[in-house]
Design an enzyme around this catalytic site. Structure first.
Site, PDB file in Angstrom:
ATOM      1  N   LYS A  35       6.636   7.565   5.125  1.00  0.00           N
ATOM      2  CA  LYS A  35       5.320   6.956   5.343  1.00  0.00           C
ATOM      3  C   LYS A  35       5.195   6.534   6.809  1.00  0.00           C
ATOM      4  O   LYS A  35       6.173   6.073   7.419  1.00  0.00           O
ATOM      5  CB  LYS A  35       5.226   5.743   4.409  1.00  0.00           C
ATOM      6  CG  LYS A  35       3.938   4.946   4.460  1.00  0.00           C
ATOM      7  CD  LYS A  35       4.024   3.805   3.439  1.00  0.00           C
ATOM      8  CE  LYS A  35       2.746   3.004   3.331  1.00  0.00           C
ATOM      9  NZ  LYS A  35       2.833   2.011   2.235  1.00  0.00           N
ATOM     10  N   SER A 112      -0.714   2.313  -0.995  1.00  0.00           N
ATOM     11  CA  SER A 112      -1.019   2.836   0.323  1.00  0.00           C
ATOM     12  C   SER A 112      -0.082   3.967   0.741  1.00  0.00           C
ATOM     13  O   SER A 112      -0.322   4.626   1.742  1.00  0.00           O
ATOM     14  CB  SER A 112      -0.949   1.686   1.345  1.00  0.00           C
ATOM     15  OG  SER A 112       0.365   1.152   1.443  1.00  0.00           O
ATOM     16  N   SER A 136       2.150  -0.404  -3.680  1.00  0.00           N
ATOM     17  CA  SER A 136       1.894   0.805  -2.891  1.00  0.00           C
ATOM     18  C   SER A 136       2.838   1.975  -3.133  1.00  0.00           C
ATOM     19  O   SER A 136       2.605   3.067  -2.624  1.00  0.00           O
ATOM     20  CB  SER A 136       1.888   0.467  -1.401  1.00  0.00           C
ATOM     21  OG  SER A 136       0.750  -0.296  -1.094  1.00  0.00           O
TER      22      SER A 136
END
Length: 434
Positions: A35, A112, A136
């Site tokens: 990420k 996310s 997330s």
């Protein structure tokens, strides 16, 4: 697929070779993605927003979690798209595009850590790293039909990871199968191999399953039948988690009936828990990023802009109470589960929402979601989201939680349980995804 073979999941592709070419390392031959919240030496950590990327230099060092995976023998193939400033569970990014959910292309991928889930769901990497503050990793894992693991709070270093709210931030990971989930977890958690231990009890939180729009009897039955087959029916227990939390977490009283607590679709004590979590999250986000937001005034997408500015304006009222809530909840759930007990809840309250759903329509769903997500978030317990196939052609999952520090036990349990779960899913007519 209009976006080529990458599902729009990557911010940038590059190759980081493992630290050693030895073939006997635990992650040899595997690929992973990270990420865009993790520092990788020589690359700007973009935090999901072009204004952030523009105002920050390239990283000088690589986050320890990423280095650990490289030392374990895996090859990194790039950085993945994320929601702006990690402040959403949807997975939509107006600047970089929304990664396509490989399981349900007309639905959000979840955020996310959206791109990290999509690369695994789309078979572009064997596993991936994300972060989980409010949900997330767990949410996109559920939406994309893959495994997602949120570890016990504080057991994996978050150094070299942009903080969102330190009281809840964790480094989590995704995989398509439980064996790779376990292998990656053992490297990140620095665990030696241990023999699987059967659970002393599996507590099904019946009230939590009532929050889900998926027929809960089917999902619960899959679990019950699997656990009975492997460990015996005496292990299965039922509880109303809302009552446990209400009785054992007195500091929550000042959050009861605030926000969504009084609405009929929710469990009041868990809605209050989510209120406490989100307040502390806002306060810590402000301390971390309020000055940057106020100075730069970044261009932020719908929903996220409102949440970010609400955080920037937040005060420290009731923040001390939030810390008491955390302590009380951890004690209460540790007492409930014991050393090798497991709690079963839905990961999310239903199927992934459609792309570009109106933010106000999403609010009820978000409120229910955070009631479920705040259980591990506030207690610091470890949680795994397990895919159970499809219902009405959309992905279904279930979550198991274990006490703080029981990550190795939980990883082994999922690996032991999964083949039987798949078998029972087939028997009960929930469609399995090949």
């Amino acid at each position: 697929m209009a976006i080529g073979s990458n599902y729009g999941a990557f911010m940038e592709k590059f190759v980081l070779q493992p630290h050693s070419s030895s073939h006997d390392l635990p992650l040899s031959g595997l690929t992973f993605a990270v990420k865009d919240i993790f520092d990788v030496a020589g690359y700007v950590t973009g935090f999901g927003n072009p204004d952030w990327a523009r105002t920050h230099p390239a990283s000088e060092s690589t986050a320890p979690a990423v280095s650990a995976i490289l030392r374990g023998g895996a090859t990194c193939n790039g950085k993945t798209v994320m929601d702006e400033m990690a402040y959403s569970i949807n997975g939509e990014n107006k600047h970089y595009g929304t990664p396509i959910n490989p399981c349900a292309p007309d639905r959000v991928p979840g955020g996310s850590s959206s791109g990290s889930a999509v690369v695994v769901g789309g078979d572009l990497a064997d596993f991936s790293l994300g972060t989980d503050t409010g949900g997330s990793v767990r949410v996109p894992a559920s939406y994309c039909g893959i495994f997602g693991f949120r570890p016990s709070h504080g057991v994996i270093s978050t150094s070299g990871v942009i903080p969102m709210a330190q009281s809840f931030d964790t480094v989590g990971w995704f995989a398509r199968n439980p064996a790779i989930l376990n292998r990656a977890g053992r490297v990140l958690l620095q665990l030696s191999d241990m023999s699987p231990v059967g659970p002393t009890q599996l507590i099904i939180a019946d009230d939590c399953f009532q929050l889900s729009s998926i027929p809960s009897n089917r999902v619960k039955q899959v679990l019950v039948d699997s656990v009975e087959k492997l460990f015996g029916g005496h292990v299965i227990k039922h509880a109303n988690l809302g009552d446990v939390v209400k009785d054992k977490v007195p500091s929550l009283n000042c959050f009861l009936d605030k926000g969504n607590a009084g609405q009929e679709y929710n469990i009041p004590s868990l809605a209050a828990l989510s209120c406490a979590m989100r307040l502390l999250q806002r306060y810590e986000f402000k301390n971390n990023h309020g000055e940057w937001v106020s100075t730069v005034r970044p261009d932020l997408g719908p929903g996220i802009a409102e949440r970010v500015w609400e955080a920037v304006r937040t005060t420290d009222e009731n923040v001390d109470v939030c810390h008491s809530v955390k302590t009380e909840l951890r004690v209460a759930l540790t007492d409930l589960l014991g050393d090798f007990g497991v709690l079963a809840i839905p990961t999310v309250p239903g199927a992934p929402p459609k792309l570009q759903t109106d933010p106000t329509t999403l609010e009820t769903f978000r409120a229910r979601a955070f009631s479920l997500l705040s259980i591990a978030g506030v207690s610091g317990f470890c949680q795994v989201s397990i895919p159970l196939g499809l219902h009405d052609e959309l992905p279904v999952s279930v979550s198991l939680l274990a006490k703080h520090g029981s990550d190795g036990f939980l990883l082994n349990l999922v690996e032991t349980l999964y083949d039987t779960l798949k078998e029972q899913v087939g028997n009960l007519g929930l469609l399995t995804r090949l």
